[in-house]
Design a protein around this motif. Structure first.
Motif, PDB file in Angstrom:
ATOM      1  N   ASP A   1      28.199  21.290 -34.048  1.00  0.00           N
ATOM      2  CA  ASP A   1      29.587  21.001 -34.361  1.00  0.00           C
ATOM      3  C   ASP A   1      29.624  20.599 -35.915  1.00  0.00           C
ATOM      4  O   ASP A   1      30.759  21.036 -36.525  1.00  0.00           O
ATOM      5  CB  ASP A   1      30.013  19.601 -33.751  1.00  0.00           C
ATOM      6  CG  ASP A   1      30.008  19.730 -32.083  1.00  0.00           C
ATOM      7  OD1 ASP A   1      30.551  20.555 -31.708  1.00  0.00           O
ATOM      8  OD2 ASP A   1      29.459  18.680 -31.461  1.00  0.00           O
ATOM      9  N   LEU A   2      28.532  20.195 -36.513  1.00  0.00           N
ATOM     10  CA  LEU A   2      28.542  19.993 -37.904  1.00  0.00           C
ATOM     11  C   LEU A   2      28.619  21.205 -38.628  1.00  0.00           C
ATOM     12  O   LEU A   2      29.512  21.200 -39.389  1.00  0.00           O
ATOM     13  CB  LEU A   2      27.256  19.223 -38.180  1.00  0.00           C
ATOM     14  CG  LEU A   2      26.846  19.177 -39.771  1.00  0.00           C
ATOM     15  CD1 LEU A   2      28.093  18.412 -40.408  1.00  0.00           C
ATOM     16  CD2 LEU A   2      25.498  18.583 -40.007  1.00  0.00           C
ATOM     17  N   ALA A   3      27.939  22.396 -38.066  1.00  0.00           N
ATOM     18  CA  ALA A   3      27.969  23.657 -38.897  1.00  0.00           C
ATOM     19  C   ALA A   3      29.294  24.332 -38.693  1.00  0.00           C
ATOM     20  O   ALA A   3      29.828  24.745 -39.727  1.00  0.00           O
ATOM     21  CB  ALA A   3      26.700  24.411 -38.213  1.00  0.00           C
ATOM     22  N   THR A   4      29.903  24.397 -37.513  1.00  0.00           N
ATOM     23  CA  THR A   4      30.992  25.034 -37.357  1.00  0.00           C
ATOM     24  C   THR A   4      32.263  24.341 -38.008  1.00  0.00           C
ATOM     25  O   THR A   4      33.169  24.775 -38.390  1.00  0.00           O
ATOM     26  CB  THR A   4      31.418  25.260 -35.793  1.00  0.00           C
ATOM     27  OG1 THR A   4      31.513  23.823 -35.206  1.00  0.00           O
ATOM     28  CG2 THR A   4      30.511  26.180 -35.230  1.00  0.00           C
TER      29      THR A   4
ATOM     30  N   LEU B   1      18.000   2.224 -35.298  1.00  0.00           N
ATOM     31  CA  LEU B   1      18.212   3.093 -34.247  1.00  0.00           C
ATOM     32  C   LEU B   1      19.673   3.337 -33.986  1.00  0.00           C
ATOM     33  O   LEU B   1      19.899   4.436 -33.740  1.00  0.00           O
ATOM     34  CB  LEU B   1      17.304   2.727 -33.047  1.00  0.00           C
ATOM     35  CG  LEU B   1      15.821   2.594 -33.046  1.00  0.00           C
ATOM     36  CD1 LEU B   1      15.138   1.771 -31.649  1.00  0.00           C
ATOM     37  CD2 LEU B   1      15.520   3.950 -33.123  1.00  0.00           C
ATOM     38  N   THR B   2      20.476   2.363 -34.087  1.00  0.00           N
ATOM     39  CA  THR B   2      21.786   2.436 -33.947  1.00  0.00           C
ATOM     40  C   THR B   2      22.670   3.150 -34.856  1.00  0.00           C
ATOM     41  O   THR B   2      23.445   3.956 -34.459  1.00  0.00           O
ATOM     42  CB  THR B   2      22.536   1.235 -33.745  1.00  0.00           C
ATOM     43  OG1 THR B   2      22.479   0.327 -34.785  1.00  0.00           O
ATOM     44  CG2 THR B   2      22.080   0.283 -32.483  1.00  0.00           C
ATOM     45  N   SER B   3      21.983   3.401 -36.036  1.00  0.00           N
ATOM     46  CA  SER B   3      22.537   4.014 -37.182  1.00  0.00           C
ATOM     47  C   SER B   3      21.605   5.321 -37.753  1.00  0.00           C
ATOM     48  O   SER B   3      21.391   5.577 -38.979  1.00  0.00           O
ATOM     49  CB  SER B   3      23.059   3.526 -38.454  1.00  0.00           C
ATOM     50  OG  SER B   3      24.042   2.282 -37.768  1.00  0.00           O
ATOM     51  N   PHE B   4      21.082   5.969 -36.573  1.00  0.00           N
ATOM     52  CA  PHE B   4      19.683   6.587 -36.910  1.00  0.00           C
ATOM     53  C   PHE B   4      19.942   7.715 -37.951  1.00  0.00           C
ATOM     54  O   PHE B   4      19.377   7.798 -38.908  1.00  0.00           O
ATOM     55  CB  PHE B   4      19.163   7.320 -35.793  1.00  0.00           C
ATOM     56  CG  PHE B   4      17.739   8.077 -36.057  1.00  0.00           C
ATOM     57  CD1 PHE B   4      16.655   7.493 -36.615  1.00  0.00           C
ATOM     58  CD2 PHE B   4      18.013   9.451 -35.916  1.00  0.00           C
ATOM     59  CE1 PHE B   4      15.616   8.307 -36.929  1.00  0.00           C
ATOM     60  CE2 PHE B   4      16.923  10.263 -36.197  1.00  0.00           C
ATOM     61  CZ  PHE B   4      15.885   9.767 -36.649  1.00  0.00           C
ATOM     62  N   ARG B   5      21.259   8.529 -37.699  1.00  0.00           N
ATOM     63  CA  ARG B   5      21.597   9.454 -38.864  1.00  0.00           C
ATOM     64  C   ARG B   5      21.773   9.067 -40.194  1.00  0.00           C
ATOM     65  O   ARG B   5      21.811   9.783 -40.906  1.00  0.00           O
ATOM     66  CB  ARG B   5      22.688  10.310 -38.243  1.00  0.00           C
ATOM     67  CG  ARG B   5      22.396  11.070 -36.987  1.00  0.00           C
ATOM     68  CD  ARG B   5      23.751  11.813 -36.235  1.00  0.00           C
ATOM     69  NE  ARG B   5      23.443  12.392 -35.089  1.00  0.00           N
ATOM     70  CZ  ARG B   5      24.153  13.041 -34.257  1.00  0.00           C
ATOM     71  NH1 ARG B   5      25.707  12.833 -34.453  1.00  0.00           N
ATOM     72  NH2 ARG B   5      23.842  13.803 -33.311  1.00  0.00           N
ATOM     73  N   LEU B   6      21.886   7.714 -40.469  1.00  0.00           N
ATOM     74  CA  LEU B   6      22.050   7.184 -41.959  1.00  0.00           C
ATOM     75  C   LEU B   6      20.972   6.951 -42.343  1.00  0.00           C
ATOM     76  O   LEU B   6      20.812   6.575 -43.448  1.00  0.00           O
ATOM     77  CB  LEU B   6      23.248   6.389 -41.914  1.00  0.00           C
ATOM     78  CG  LEU B   6      24.533   6.472 -41.228  1.00  0.00           C
ATOM     79  CD1 LEU B   6      25.472   5.453 -41.079  1.00  0.00           C
ATOM     80  CD2 LEU B   6      25.481   7.489 -42.051  1.00  0.00           C
TER      81      LEU B   6
ATOM     82  N   PHE C   1      17.118  12.952 -43.867  1.00  0.00           N
ATOM     83  CA  PHE C   1      16.361  14.210 -43.895  1.00  0.00           C
ATOM     84  C   PHE C   1      16.436  14.961 -42.911  1.00  0.00           C
ATOM     85  O   PHE C   1      16.184  16.350 -43.394  1.00  0.00           O
ATOM     86  CB  PHE C   1      14.651  13.562 -44.023  1.00  0.00           C
ATOM     87  CG  PHE C   1      13.525  14.834 -44.099  1.00  0.00           C
ATOM     88  CD1 PHE C   1      13.557  15.595 -45.242  1.00  0.00           C
ATOM     89  CD2 PHE C   1      12.944  15.279 -43.071  1.00  0.00           C
ATOM     90  CE1 PHE C   1      12.517  16.497 -45.470  1.00  0.00           C
ATOM     91  CE2 PHE C   1      12.221  16.062 -42.965  1.00  0.00           C
ATOM     92  CZ  PHE C   1      11.695  16.719 -44.446  1.00  0.00           C
ATOM     93  N   ILE C   2      16.445  14.714 -41.584  1.00  0.00           N
ATOM     94  CA  ILE C   2      16.545  15.915 -40.578  1.00  0.00           C
ATOM     95  C   ILE C   2      18.066  16.648 -40.659  1.00  0.00           C
ATOM     96  O   ILE C   2      17.883  17.656 -40.626  1.00  0.00           O
ATOM     97  CB  ILE C   2      16.571  15.130 -39.306  1.00  0.00           C
ATOM     98  CG1 ILE C   2      15.209  14.464 -38.927  1.00  0.00           C
ATOM     99  CG2 ILE C   2      17.128  15.887 -38.073  1.00  0.00           C
ATOM    100  CD1 ILE C   2      15.097  13.493 -37.951  1.00  0.00           C
ATOM    101  N   THR C   3      19.121  15.965 -41.160  1.00  0.00           N
ATOM    102  CA  THR C   3      20.462  16.441 -41.296  1.00  0.00           C
ATOM    103  C   THR C   3      20.248  17.442 -42.587  1.00  0.00           C
ATOM    104  O   THR C   3      20.698  18.555 -42.365  1.00  0.00           O
ATOM    105  CB  THR C   3      21.565  15.358 -41.737  1.00  0.00           C
ATOM    106  OG1 THR C   3      21.383  14.529 -40.631  1.00  0.00           O
ATOM    107  CG2 THR C   3      22.602  15.937 -41.963  1.00  0.00           C
ATOM    108  N   ARG C   4      19.616  16.796 -43.536  1.00  0.00           N
ATOM    109  CA  ARG C   4      19.441  17.987 -44.843  1.00  0.00           C
ATOM    110  C   ARG C   4      18.790  19.185 -44.205  1.00  0.00           C
ATOM    111  O   ARG C   4      18.994  20.052 -44.817  1.00  0.00           O
ATOM    112  CB  ARG C   4      18.702  17.044 -46.064  1.00  0.00           C
ATOM    113  CG  ARG C   4      18.660  17.964 -47.215  1.00  0.00           C
ATOM    114  CD  ARG C   4      18.338  17.006 -48.488  1.00  0.00           C
ATOM    115  NE  ARG C   4      17.184  16.230 -48.223  1.00  0.00           N
ATOM    116  CZ  ARG C   4      17.051  15.085 -47.972  1.00  0.00           C
ATOM    117  NH1 ARG C   4      17.945  14.180 -47.888  1.00  0.00           N
ATOM    118  NH2 ARG C   4      15.764  14.460 -47.613  1.00  0.00           N
TER     119      ARG C   4
ATOM    120  N   SER D   1      26.031  18.657 -48.748  1.00  0.00           N
ATOM    121  CA  SER D   1      25.220  17.607 -48.204  1.00  0.00           C
ATOM    122  C   SER D   1      24.272  16.614 -49.430  1.00  0.00           C
ATOM    123  O   SER D   1      24.479  15.574 -49.351  1.00  0.00           O
ATOM    124  CB  SER D   1      24.043  18.177 -47.298  1.00  0.00           C
ATOM    125  OG  SER D   1      23.047  17.196 -46.929  1.00  0.00           O
ATOM    126  N   SER D   2      24.258  17.730 -50.557  1.00  0.00           N
ATOM    127  CA  SER D   2      23.741  17.002 -51.528  1.00  0.00           C
ATOM    128  C   SER D   2      24.295  15.866 -52.469  1.00  0.00           C
ATOM    129  O   SER D   2      23.998  14.979 -52.786  1.00  0.00           O
ATOM    130  CB  SER D   2      23.042  18.119 -52.507  1.00  0.00           C
ATOM    131  OG  SER D   2      22.483  17.499 -53.834  1.00  0.00           O
TER     132      SER D   2
END
Length: 345
Positions: A8-11, A277-282, A288-291, A311-312
């Motif tokens: 979803d992020l990529a598209t 844990l509730t805002s793990f992606r932040l 790091f995982i997202t990048r 992203s940077s």
């Protein structure tokens, strides 16, 4: 529902920009900013192009990491980020006295997360004003999926030139949106024009606080990083914001920097020294995982060229926001409630 997966992020990355043109758009966007040789006057003169490019490039990241409501919030201890965001939106609705039957305008509505929450909370009909086609398409899709198409809608237009009649709305609000305006007085005058006499406009504004020193190079760097990472032509001071409201004709009923007494710091979700844990992606690990994921998706051509650069600069913005918050030179929640005089009819 909100887009949450890697694909979803990529598209979604790049919004309505053609995928083969994303990298060029990133370069053009960056050149508006001080770090890349740009200046404030150029950003103000080209604000519509700059802000549109920004949200085409950044919206997919926002939705992936933040959900449907792209804003910060005053937060209590023990309260989750999602809970605080909803309460922050409800507070605005209560300050405006929203109730069933009122016709409300959300200025700079994003993909409509606050719009939908406030419409449900207050039983009002809300129009979201947005100049970004991709965000409107996402918001319309979400309205439909949640059964809110009858009470929530969108209009594509520039908030500096609204396509509405004078004295048209019972209430107007803006959440971290009118900071994109190249001229605060002109923006507030346009809001004043479409608001009914005796009714109110409330907002959360991004501002530099009285602690900001324009002659301090560290302060200047932080301000520039926030502008680059958030599509801003300039960041006004709280004093300038207040003066602009008065020059536009409003009577200011109340104003306060809600960040000043927030029990939990507003920038906590972006603070790399914290874990949630509730805002793990932040969190640092989540970012790091997202990048890494974005880099991999770009490498295999599932995400367009230029994605990693977006992203940077968003990460750089997060660093600037945290620094600005810690030094108390910046706030994303300078709140005000202003009324259009009854006599102006």
């Amino acid at each position: 529902m909100s887009k949450s997966g890697a694909l979803d992020l990529a598209t979604g990355l790049g919004g309505k920009i053609k995928k083969q043109e994303v990298q060029s758009a990133v370069q053009q966007y960056e050149k508006y900013h001080v770090c890349f040789g740009g200046d404030e006057e150029t950003r103000k003169a080209n604000y519509a192009d700059m802000v549109n490019k920004y949200y085409d490039l950044a919206t997919s990241f926002y939705e992936y990491g933040w959900g449907e409501s792209f804003h910060f919030a005053h937060r209590w201890k023990g309260e989750s980020l999602r809970e605080s965001i909803k309460r922050h939106e409800h507070y605005l609705a209560l300050q405006l006295g929203l109730k069933a039957g009122m016709k409300v305008l959300d200025v700079g509505c994003g993909i409509g997360g606050p719009l939908r929450e406030i419409a449900r909370f207050s039983s009002t009909s809300i129009t979201g004003l947005n100049n970004n086609e991709y965000q409107i398409s996402r918001g319309t899709e979400l309205n439909h999926s949640l059964g809110l198409s009858d009470s929530c809608n969108f209009v594509k237009a520039d908030f500096m030139k609204m396509p509405f009649a004078d004295n048209n709305y019972d209430a107007i609000y803006a959440i971290e949106a009118t900071c994109h305006a190249p001229d605060a007085v002109a923006c507030y005058k346009e809001i004043y024009r479409v608001l009914k006499p005796g009714q109110c406009f409330a907002a959360y504004e991004w501002c530099m606080t009285d602690n900001f020193d324009p002659n301090n190079q560290i302060h200047q760097r932080i301000k520039a990083e926030i502008e680059l990472g958030n599509g801003l032509p300039d960041i006004r001071s709280t004093t300038q914001c207040l003066e602009a409201l008065k020059l536009a004709g409003f009577e200011v009923l109340s104003e306060k920097d809600l960040a000043a007494d927030s029990p939990v710091t507003w920038y906590l979700p972006l603070d790399t020294s914290q874990f949630s844990l509730t805002s793990f992606r932040l969190t640092p690990i989540g970012r790091f995982i997202t990048r890494t994921m974005v880099k991999a998706l770009e490498f295999v051509h599932l995400a367009p060229a230029g994605s990693e650069r977006v992203s940077s600069f968003l990460e750089k913005a997060a660093e600037g926001l945290v620094e600005g918050g810690r030094m108390e030179i910046f706030t994303p929640m300078y709140f005000f409630l202003a009324q259009k005089p009854v006599s102006d009819s």
